[in-house]
Design a protein around this motif. Structure first.
Motif, PDB file in Angstrom:
ATOM      1  N   TYR A  22       3.549   4.678   3.038  1.00  0.00           N
ATOM      2  CA  TYR A  22       2.587   4.424   4.106  1.00  0.00           C
ATOM      3  C   TYR A  22       2.780   3.048   4.740  1.00  0.00           C
ATOM      4  CZ  TYR A  22       0.337   8.803   3.034  1.00  0.00           C
ATOM      5  OH  TYR A  22       0.095  10.139   2.853  1.00  0.00           O
ATOM      6  N   SER A  23       3.151   2.062   3.957  1.00  0.00           N
ATOM      7  CA  SER A  23       3.442   0.741   4.532  1.00  0.00           C
ATOM      8  C   SER A  23       4.594   0.829   5.522  1.00  0.00           C
ATOM      9  CB  SER A  23       3.805  -0.256   3.432  1.00  0.00           C
ATOM     10  OG  SER A  23       2.730  -0.452   2.569  1.00  0.00           O
ATOM     11  N   ARG A  24       5.608   1.579   5.155  1.00  0.00           N
ATOM     12  CA  ARG A  24       6.769   1.770   6.028  1.00  0.00           C
ATOM     13  C   ARG A  24       6.334   2.430   7.337  1.00  0.00           C
ATOM     14  NH1 ARG A  24      10.011   5.582   3.167  1.00  0.00           N
ATOM     15  NH2 ARG A  24       9.082   7.210   4.414  1.00  0.00           N
ATOM     16  N   LYS A  25       5.499   3.450   7.243  1.00  0.00           N
ATOM     17  CA  LYS A  25       5.025   4.150   8.440  1.00  0.00           C
ATOM     18  C   LYS A  25       4.179   3.227   9.323  1.00  0.00           C
ATOM     19  CE  LYS A  25       4.044   8.606   8.242  1.00  0.00           C
ATOM     20  NZ  LYS A  25       5.104   9.338   8.873  1.00  0.00           N
ATOM     21  N   ILE A  26       3.346   2.413   8.703  1.00  0.00           N
ATOM     22  CA  ILE A  26       2.531   1.463   9.470  1.00  0.00           C
ATOM     23  C   ILE A  26       3.436   0.465  10.190  1.00  0.00           C
ATOM     24  CG2 ILE A  26       0.877  -0.434   9.298  1.00  0.00           C
ATOM     25  CD1 ILE A  26      -0.428   1.185   6.952  1.00  0.00           C
ATOM     26  N   ALA A  27       4.412  -0.083   9.477  1.00  0.00           N
ATOM     27  CA  ALA A  27       5.322  -1.055  10.096  1.00  0.00           C
ATOM     28  C   ALA A  27       6.063  -0.420  11.275  1.00  0.00           C
ATOM     29  CB  ALA A  27       6.300  -1.602   9.061  1.00  0.00           C
ATOM     30  N   ALA A  28       6.565   0.786  11.088  1.00  0.00           N
ATOM     31  CA  ALA A  28       7.287   1.474  12.168  1.00  0.00           C
ATOM     32  C   ALA A  28       6.368   1.708  13.373  1.00  0.00           C
ATOM     33  CB  ALA A  28       7.872   2.788  11.668  1.00  0.00           C
ATOM     34  N   SER A  29       5.120   2.061  13.100  1.00  0.00           N
ATOM     35  CA  SER A  29       4.176   2.313  14.198  1.00  0.00           C
ATOM     36  C   SER A  29       3.841   1.042  14.964  1.00  0.00           C
ATOM     37  CB  SER A  29       2.890   2.963  13.669  1.00  0.00           C
ATOM     38  OG  SER A  29       2.067   2.011  13.021  1.00  0.00           O
ATOM     39  N   GLN A  30       4.077  -0.100  14.351  1.00  0.00           N
ATOM     40  CA  GLN A  30       3.815  -1.387  14.999  1.00  0.00           C
ATOM     41  C   GLN A  30       5.078  -1.975  15.634  1.00  0.00           C
ATOM     42  OE1 GLN A  30       0.704  -2.755  15.441  1.00  0.00           O
ATOM     43  NE2 GLN A  30       0.151  -0.724  14.682  1.00  0.00           N
ATOM     44  N   GLY A  31       6.125  -1.163  15.731  1.00  0.00           N
ATOM     45  CA  GLY A  31       7.333  -1.582  16.432  1.00  0.00           C
ATOM     46  C   GLY A  31       8.362  -2.317  15.603  1.00  0.00           C
ATOM     47  N   TYR A  32       8.224  -2.270  14.293  1.00  0.00           N
ATOM     48  CA  TYR A  32       9.207  -2.924  13.429  1.00  0.00           C
ATOM     49  C   TYR A  32      10.418  -2.021  13.237  1.00  0.00           C
ATOM     50  CZ  TYR A  32       5.868  -6.514  12.043  1.00  0.00           C
ATOM     51  OH  TYR A  32       4.999  -7.569  12.049  1.00  0.00           O
ATOM     52  N   ASN A  33      11.580  -2.615  13.244  1.00  0.00           N
ATOM     53  CA  ASN A  33      12.792  -1.935  12.797  1.00  0.00           C
ATOM     54  C   ASN A  33      12.712  -1.959  11.272  1.00  0.00           C
ATOM     55  OD1 ASN A  33      15.454  -0.900  12.594  1.00  0.00           O
ATOM     56  ND2 ASN A  33      16.213  -2.983  12.318  1.00  0.00           N
ATOM     57  N   LEU A 167      -7.361   8.054  -3.801  1.00  0.00           N
ATOM     58  CA  LEU A 167      -7.200   8.237  -2.355  1.00  0.00           C
ATOM     59  C   LEU A 167      -8.076   7.261  -1.575  1.00  0.00           C
ATOM     60  CD1 LEU A 167      -6.979  12.118  -2.170  1.00  0.00           C
ATOM     61  CD2 LEU A 167      -5.141  10.482  -1.753  1.00  0.00           C
ATOM     62  N   GLU A 168      -9.293   7.039  -2.052  1.00  0.00           N
ATOM     63  CA  GLU A 168     -10.171   6.054  -1.408  1.00  0.00           C
ATOM     64  C   GLU A 168      -9.577   4.659  -1.517  1.00  0.00           C
ATOM     65  OE1 GLU A 168     -13.921   6.588  -3.397  1.00  0.00           O
ATOM     66  OE2 GLU A 168     -14.313   8.499  -2.384  1.00  0.00           O
ATOM     67  N   ASN A 169      -9.067   4.320  -2.693  1.00  0.00           N
ATOM     68  CA  ASN A 169      -8.436   3.008  -2.888  1.00  0.00           C
ATOM     69  C   ASN A 169      -7.207   2.856  -1.995  1.00  0.00           C
ATOM     70  OD1 ASN A 169     -10.320   2.170  -4.800  1.00  0.00           O
ATOM     71  ND2 ASN A 169      -9.069   2.827  -6.537  1.00  0.00           N
ATOM     72  N   LEU A 170      -6.399   3.914  -1.918  1.00  0.00           N
ATOM     73  CA  LEU A 170      -5.201   3.862  -1.088  1.00  0.00           C
ATOM     74  C   LEU A 170      -5.571   3.630   0.370  1.00  0.00           C
ATOM     75  CD1 LEU A 170      -2.101   4.090  -0.931  1.00  0.00           C
ATOM     76  CD2 LEU A 170      -2.396   6.563  -0.650  1.00  0.00           C
ATOM     77  N   GLN A 171      -6.628   4.270   0.814  1.00  0.00           N
ATOM     78  CA  GLN A 171      -7.083   4.079   2.200  1.00  0.00           C
ATOM     79  C   GLN A 171      -7.471   2.619   2.442  1.00  0.00           C
ATOM     80  OE1 GLN A 171     -10.275   6.672   3.399  1.00  0.00           O
ATOM     81  NE2 GLN A 171     -10.037   6.132   5.543  1.00  0.00           N
ATOM     82  N   LYS A 172      -8.168   2.005   1.486  1.00  0.00           N
ATOM     83  CA  LYS A 172      -8.554   0.584   1.607  1.00  0.00           C
ATOM     84  C   LYS A 172      -7.311  -0.309   1.600  1.00  0.00           C
ATOM     85  CE  LYS A 172     -13.003   1.244  -0.653  1.00  0.00           C
ATOM     86  NZ  LYS A 172     -13.736   1.097  -1.902  1.00  0.00           N
ATOM     87  N   ILE A 173      -6.400  -0.033   0.674  1.00  0.00           N
ATOM     88  CA  ILE A 173      -5.176  -0.836   0.562  1.00  0.00           C
ATOM     89  C   ILE A 173      -4.375  -0.761   1.854  1.00  0.00           C
ATOM     90  CG2 ILE A 173      -2.936  -0.968  -0.629  1.00  0.00           C
ATOM     91  CD1 ILE A 173      -4.544   0.047  -3.178  1.00  0.00           C
ATOM     92  N   MET A 174      -4.248   0.438   2.407  1.00  0.00           N
ATOM     93  CA  MET A 174      -3.485   0.597   3.650  1.00  0.00           C
ATOM     94  C   MET A 174      -4.209  -0.028   4.841  1.00  0.00           C
ATOM     95  SD  MET A 174      -0.548   1.693   3.015  1.00  0.00           S
ATOM     96  CE  MET A 174      -0.473   1.086   1.330  1.00  0.00           C
ATOM     97  N   GLY A 175      -5.539  -0.054   4.803  1.00  0.00           N
ATOM     98  CA  GLY A 175      -6.296  -0.733   5.852  1.00  0.00           C
ATOM     99  C   GLY A 175      -5.997  -2.220   5.854  1.00  0.00           C
ATOM    100  N   ILE A 176      -5.983  -2.838   4.682  1.00  0.00           N
ATOM    101  CA  ILE A 176      -5.661  -4.260   4.553  1.00  0.00           C
ATOM    102  C   ILE A 176      -4.204  -4.502   4.940  1.00  0.00           C
ATOM    103  CG2 ILE A 176      -5.425  -6.181   2.918  1.00  0.00           C
ATOM    104  CD1 ILE A 176      -7.789  -4.751   1.338  1.00  0.00           C
TER     105      ILE A 176
END
Length: 191
Positions: A22-33, A167-176
């Protein structure tokens, strides 16, 4: 703006597992190579063995250097290293060795990682991590000035065994994580 994110996995925690996936997907969505560093071939029985942990670190660092040897980090306005477990030490040591100014997301660093973690970042850990004591992580964060995000009852994967809670924790972690990635804060000087 040229932005690069590099993913440094842990021993047995690959980039297809939740924190890094999910971190990888977030970074890609923000324009990171996004570049993954798929090192491996670690000895068995690393947990609890200082010798095997050191061997794993040096092996992973050597493999990372080979994988990243043709990557040109010059001209990047933001270099983001996302790392897990022993990968936290590898990412930090790599940045130091090559003089890179990086921002970092350190997932569940092991105690030896803190000797390398000199660049800014945020740290995530669990209170039930069998690879490192909570006190060691808390002290490393305090001494290094790292914001620490804690998952109560979380193991080395930040999981508790309760799927709904995980899953709730993962959602919080990915939000941060997303907030940190989006902030785009770049270090102007080497820490």
């Amino acid at each position: 703006m040229k932005k690069t994110a590099v993913i440094f996995p842990g021993i047995g925690y690959h980039t297809d597992k939740p924190l890094l996936y999910y971190s990888r997907k977030i970074a890609a969505s923000q324009g990171y190579n996004v570049i993954e560093v798929p090192y491996g071939k670690f000895p068995r029985g690393v947990k609890g063995s200082k010798e095997k942990m050191e061997k794993s670190f040096f092996s992973a660092l050597e493999q990372a250097e080979q994988i990243l040897r043709d990557v040109d980090f010059s001209g990047n306005e933001d270099i983001l290293f996302i790392s897990k477990s022993v990968g936290t030490a590898v990412a930090a040591a790599y940045a130091e060795k090559y003089g890179l100014n990086t921002r970092n997301i350190y997932y569940t660093p092991v105690a030896p990682s803190f000797q390398f973690m000199k660049q800014p970042g945020i740290v995530f850990t669990g209170t039930a991590d069998p690879w490192v004591t909570f006190d060691a992580v808390e002290q490393g964060c305090r001494e290094g000035g790292f914001p620490l995000y804690v998952t109560e009852g979380g193991n080395h994967s930040l999981e508790t065994g309760d799927v709904r809670r995980d899953l709730e924790n993962l959602q919080k972690i990915m939000g941060i994580t997303e907030e940190y990635i989006r902030s785009g804060q770049m270090v102007t000087e080497k820490a």
